[in-house]
Motif scaffolding. Structure first.
Motif, PDB file in Angstrom:
ATOM      1  N   VAL A  26       0.829  -1.204   0.000  1.00  0.00           N
ATOM      2  CA  VAL A  26       0.000   0.000   0.000  1.00  0.00           C
ATOM      3  C   VAL A  26       0.865   1.255   0.000  1.00  0.00           C
ATOM      4  O   VAL A  26       0.618   2.200  -0.746  1.00  0.00           O
ATOM      5  N   SER A  27       1.905   1.259   0.829  1.00  0.00           N
ATOM      6  CA  SER A  27       2.698   2.484   0.979  1.00  0.00           C
ATOM      7  C   SER A  27       3.745   2.664  -0.114  1.00  0.00           C
ATOM      8  O   SER A  27       4.036   3.790  -0.511  1.00  0.00           O
ATOM      9  N   GLU A  28       4.337   1.571  -0.618  1.00  0.00           N
ATOM     10  CA  GLU A  28       5.442   1.691  -1.564  1.00  0.00           C
ATOM     11  C   GLU A  28       5.173   1.048  -2.919  1.00  0.00           C
ATOM     12  O   GLU A  28       5.951   1.229  -3.846  1.00  0.00           O
ATOM     13  N   GLY A  29       4.121   0.256  -3.024  1.00  0.00           N
ATOM     14  CA  GLY A  29       3.867  -0.497  -4.243  1.00  0.00           C
ATOM     15  C   GLY A  29       4.699  -1.770  -4.258  1.00  0.00           C
ATOM     16  O   GLY A  29       5.416  -2.086  -3.304  1.00  0.00           O
ATOM     17  N   TYR A  30       4.594  -2.516  -5.335  1.00  0.00           N
ATOM     18  CA  TYR A  30       5.372  -3.750  -5.459  1.00  0.00           C
ATOM     19  C   TYR A  30       6.827  -3.412  -5.766  1.00  0.00           C
ATOM     20  O   TYR A  30       7.118  -2.636  -6.672  1.00  0.00           O
ATOM     21  N   ILE A  31       7.738  -3.986  -4.993  1.00  0.00           N
ATOM     22  CA  ILE A  31       9.164  -3.719  -5.159  1.00  0.00           C
ATOM     23  C   ILE A  31       9.891  -5.056  -5.271  1.00  0.00           C
ATOM     24  O   ILE A  31       9.677  -5.964  -4.476  1.00  0.00           O
ATOM     25  N   TYR A  32      10.768  -5.183  -6.265  1.00  0.00           N
ATOM     26  CA  TYR A  32      11.586  -6.383  -6.406  1.00  0.00           C
ATOM     27  C   TYR A  32      13.048  -5.983  -6.361  1.00  0.00           C
ATOM     28  O   TYR A  32      13.487  -5.115  -7.100  1.00  0.00           O
ATOM     29  N   LYS A  33      13.779  -6.608  -5.463  1.00  0.00           N
ATOM     30  CA  LYS A  33      15.228  -6.432  -5.388  1.00  0.00           C
ATOM     31  C   LYS A  33      15.842  -7.823  -5.353  1.00  0.00           C
ATOM     32  O   LYS A  33      15.419  -8.679  -4.585  1.00  0.00           O
ATOM     33  N   GLU A  34      16.825  -8.016  -6.170  1.00  0.00           N
ATOM     34  CA  GLU A  34      17.449  -9.328  -6.292  1.00  0.00           C
ATOM     35  C   GLU A  34      18.152  -9.712  -4.993  1.00  0.00           C
ATOM     36  O   GLU A  34      18.771  -8.887  -4.329  1.00  0.00           O
ATOM     37  N   ASN A  35      18.033 -10.975  -4.622  1.00  0.00           N
ATOM     38  CA  ASN A  35      18.712 -11.590  -3.474  1.00  0.00           C
ATOM     39  C   ASN A  35      18.214 -11.128  -2.108  1.00  0.00           C
ATOM     40  O   ASN A  35      18.881 -11.360  -1.115  1.00  0.00           O
TER      41      ASN A  35
END
Length: 69
Positions: free
Chosen positions: A52-61
């Motif tokens: 809700v606050s940041e949206g979908y986030i993808y960071k490797e590892n």
């Protein structure tokens, strides 16, 4: 075959049994903390809060909230 009334009765009885068992364990001190808005966020609700606050986030590892997409 179950009628609609008997099915509803079974559900109500199960809910009442669960509430009474939970309350009994709380009174006996087995369960020391009741669920609140603050401590329930430690489970999956924390992931939903970041969506809700940041949206979908993808960071490797590292763990990310994209698994809830």
């Amino acid at each position: 075959m179950f009628s609609r009334f008997s099915f509803l009765g079974i559900v109500v009885v199960h809910v009442l049994v669960l509430i009474s068992v939970f309350f009994s364990l709380y009174v006996l001190g087995v369960i020391k903390l009741l669920p609140t808005n603050l401590n329930i966020v430690e489970w999956d609700a924390g992931w939903y809060s970041t969506i809700v606050s940041e949206g979908y986030i993808y960071k490797e590892n590292i763990q990310s909230n994209t698994g809830f997409f």
